[in-house]
Scaffold this active site. Structure first.
Site, PDB file in Angstrom:
ATOM      1  N   TYR A 163       0.861  -1.185   0.000  1.00  0.00           N
ATOM      2  CA  TYR A 163       0.000   0.000   0.000  1.00  0.00           C
ATOM      3  C   TYR A 163       0.895   1.230   0.000  1.00  0.00           C
ATOM      4  O   TYR A 163       1.846   1.309   0.784  1.00  0.00           O
ATOM      5  CB  TYR A 163      -0.892  -0.008   1.246  1.00  0.00           C
ATOM      6  CG  TYR A 163      -1.791   1.198   1.375  1.00  0.00           C
ATOM      7  CD1 TYR A 163      -2.856   1.403   0.505  1.00  0.00           C
ATOM      8  CD2 TYR A 163      -1.577   2.132   2.391  1.00  0.00           C
ATOM      9  CE1 TYR A 163      -3.684   2.511   0.635  1.00  0.00           C
ATOM     10  CE2 TYR A 163      -2.412   3.242   2.529  1.00  0.00           C
ATOM     11  CZ  TYR A 163      -3.457   3.429   1.644  1.00  0.00           C
ATOM     12  OH  TYR A 163      -4.275   4.524   1.783  1.00  0.00           O
ATOM     13  N   ASP A 181       9.411   2.876  -0.468  1.00  0.00           N
ATOM     14  CA  ASP A 181       8.380   3.545   0.320  1.00  0.00           C
ATOM     15  C   ASP A 181       8.645   3.201   1.781  1.00  0.00           C
ATOM     16  O   ASP A 181       8.278   2.126   2.265  1.00  0.00           O
ATOM     17  CB  ASP A 181       6.986   3.082  -0.122  1.00  0.00           C
ATOM     18  CG  ASP A 181       5.892   3.780   0.678  1.00  0.00           C
ATOM     19  OD1 ASP A 181       6.235   4.505   1.635  1.00  0.00           O
ATOM     20  OD2 ASP A 181       4.709   3.585   0.353  1.00  0.00           O
ATOM     21  N   LYS A 193       4.578   9.323   8.689  1.00  0.00           N
ATOM     22  CA  LYS A 193       4.392   8.787  10.040  1.00  0.00           C
ATOM     23  C   LYS A 193       5.402   9.355  11.048  1.00  0.00           C
ATOM     24  O   LYS A 193       5.215  10.454  11.552  1.00  0.00           O
ATOM     25  CB  LYS A 193       4.401   7.258   9.998  1.00  0.00           C
ATOM     26  CG  LYS A 193       3.281   6.723   9.054  1.00  0.00           C
ATOM     27  CD  LYS A 193       3.087   5.251   9.156  1.00  0.00           C
ATOM     28  CE  LYS A 193       2.207   4.683   8.051  1.00  0.00           C
ATOM     29  NZ  LYS A 193       0.796   4.667   8.323  1.00  0.00           N
TER      30      LYS A 193
HETATM   31  N1  PLP Z   1       2.982   4.182   2.228  1.00  0.00           N
HETATM   32  C1  PLP Z   1       2.927   3.256   3.192  1.00  0.00           C
HETATM   33  C2  PLP Z   1       3.949   2.150   3.227  1.00  0.00           C
HETATM   34  C3  PLP Z   1       1.939   3.331   4.170  1.00  0.00           C
HETATM   35  O1  PLP Z   1       1.884   2.410   5.125  1.00  0.00           O
HETATM   36  C4  PLP Z   1       0.996   4.383   4.113  1.00  0.00           C
HETATM   37  C5  PLP Z   1      -0.078   4.484   5.108  1.00  0.00           C
HETATM   38  O2  PLP Z   1      -0.321   3.630   5.902  1.00  0.00           O
HETATM   39  C6  PLP Z   1       1.099   5.325   3.084  1.00  0.00           C
HETATM   40  C7  PLP Z   1       2.111   5.199   2.158  1.00  0.00           C
HETATM   41  C8  PLP Z   1       0.144   6.458   2.997  1.00  0.00           C
HETATM   42  O3  PLP Z   1       0.392   7.357   4.025  1.00  0.00           O
HETATM   43  P1  PLP Z   1      -0.772   8.372   4.497  1.00  0.00           P
HETATM   44  O4  PLP Z   1      -1.827   7.525   5.130  1.00  0.00           O
HETATM   45  O5  PLP Z   1      -0.060   9.276   5.460  1.00  0.00           O
HETATM   46  O6  PLP Z   1      -1.248   9.082   3.298  1.00  0.00           O
END
Ligand code: PLP
Length: 429
Positions: free
Chosen positions: A144, A239, A267
């Site tokens: 994700y 990511d 985060k």
């Molecule tokens: N990338 C990863 C690996 C994530 O776990 C998340 C959210 O859980 C995101 C991107 C998206 O981040 P946000 O919820 O701050 O938009």
């Protein structure tokens, strides 16, 4: 446990917010039942509006690695707000933040601050496309990357599958540009690059998957992806929104010794405030506006209060031994849960990388998305509710990683294991 105040709030919320929440997984749809509403959070605990306390393994989905409401983060925010909430002009904290990130993550020579992980990943693929002049991106089943259109695509049943959108509202013409691979499958990646390599702008991956439970990379897998991207001139994008500053101070790239071209963060770098970032080599980052032609902007990006929270958080996680301590506790938790499950006759395996972990209701060690999705989700759901009733909050879905914080002391872990010993009996019954 009494949940009357939470139930009343959820009833009101459902008439006003889609599904009663502002982010889907909070609604408990996959585990069933109603969510509790939080009144305050402190250390390892969440306290709901009915006065119940829960040991929290969600940690606001990752940011709360030093525990909730840490005094150092709170006072940094309190000091920052004395000077105003948003300037719309540069401030010193943005420079300090960039210095801190680039010193902790050497593959990032420059960074751009944004407001969420979603913004970071969207911006990173725009940069990858702009810098390479190519349109296709590669992602992995079960990974994700936020809710950007290009990422809401998963593989079909074949080994290599052209993208089909998994959400209404995502144009097929866009999702066709997203190629999807099974995670931890070396041959599938090789074959995909042989077929499409010269059209691929970037490959984006959660170096440790945390959005399909917790799945670490097989030995040599990330190195293989690095080599493929280099060979075909595609950008490797880690990511690290979840893994950054969590699995190790320098993130998964430090833990596994890989240098990606671009990295996305979120985060932890916001300390609980809405923050994301992306970074990489100066030669790439200088193609972002206004240094270069690839446009990306944000009214609240680099917000002084958010920078203060994030900087205080990064100071705390930079303390010597911080990640080793958390990793040891996560290992202890996982070993204790496996033992408690075994005693109750429940099939359970665990994965753990640093301060993140996953529970799998199955007999085998899990290292693929197919295995993760084949686990006994009904057993997980029973375990989730049995733990919640005993004051332990796990992520309300079988497909989310768990998070340990510095506030999860040995005593907190022992209390968790005591609850688990009872909860596994419920699962077995
Ligand atoms: N990338 C990863 C690996 C994530 O776990 C998340 C959210 O859980 C995101 C991107 C998206 O981040 P946000 O919820 O701050 O938009």
């Amino acid at each position: 446990m009494n949940h009357s105040q939470s139930s009343a709030l959820f009833a009101r919320a459902k008439t006003l917010l889609p599904g009663g929440v502002n982010s889907p997984v909070r609604a408990f749809k996959s585990v069933g039942g109603d969510p509790f509403f939080v009144a305050r959070a402190d250390g390892a605990y969440l306290h709901d509006v009915d006065g119940n306390a829960y040991i929290d393994y969600v940690g606001s989905w990752g940011p709360m690695i030093v525990g909730h409401n840490h005094p150092a983060v709170r006072s940094a925010v309190a000091a920052a707000i004395e000077n105003g909430l948003s300037f719309g002009a540069p401030c010193a904290a943005e420079v300090t933040m960039a210095e801190k990130i680039t010193s902790l993550v050497p593959s990032c020579e420059m960074v751009r601050m944004v407001n969420s992980g979603t913004e970071a990943t969207l911006s990173a693929i725009r940069l990858a496309r702009g810098a390479t002049g190519r349109n296709k991106i590669v992602k992995f089943e079960g990974c994700y990357h936020g809710h950007g259109d290009s990422f809401l695509v998963k593989a079909g049943s074949g080994m290599l599958t052209l993208g089909v959108p998994t959400s209404p509202g995502v144009p097929a013409g866009l999702s066709e540009l997203t190629l999807t691979l099974p995670y931890n499958d070396v041959d599938a990646a090789t074959a995909l690059f042989e077929q499409h390599g010269t059209d691929i702008a970037g490959l984006i991956i959660e170096p440790v998957v945390g959005n399909a439970n917790c799945i670490p990379p097989r030995e040599g897998y990330l190195q293989h992806l690095r080599a493929l991207c280099t060979q075909y001139g595609a950008l490797l994008i880690f990511d690290e929104v979840m893994t950054g500053f969590r699995v190790a101070l320098g993130g998964a790239q430090a833990h596994y010794g890989i240098t990606p071209d671009l990295t996305t963060f979120g985060k932890i770098i916001g300390g609980g405030m809405p923050v994301g970032a992306y970074g990489g080599r100066a030669e790439l980052m200088n193609q972002i506006a206004p240094a270069g032609p690839i446009y990306q902007a944000g009214t609240l990006s680099g917000n002084p209060v958010a920078m203060a929270a994030g900087l205080a958080m990064l100071e705390l996680v930079s303390e010597p031994g911080f990640h080793e301590r958390l990793s040891a506790r996560a290992a202890r938790l996982c070993a204790g849960l496996e033992e408690a499950a075994r005693q109750a006759g429940v099939a359970l395996t665990t994965n753990q990388v640093g301060a993140m972990f996953g529970l799998f209701f199955t007999t085998e060690k899990v290292d693929t998305y197919a295995q993760a999705t084949a686990c006994d989700t009904a057993a997980f759901n029973r375990f989730f509710h049995a733990m919640l009733e005993r004051g332990v909050f796990l992520a309300p879905s079988a497909y989310e990683a768990g998070f340990i914080s510095a506030a999860h002391t040995d005593e907190v872990i022992e209390a968790t294991l005591a609850a688990a010993r009872e909860a596994f009996k419920v699962v077995a019954a």
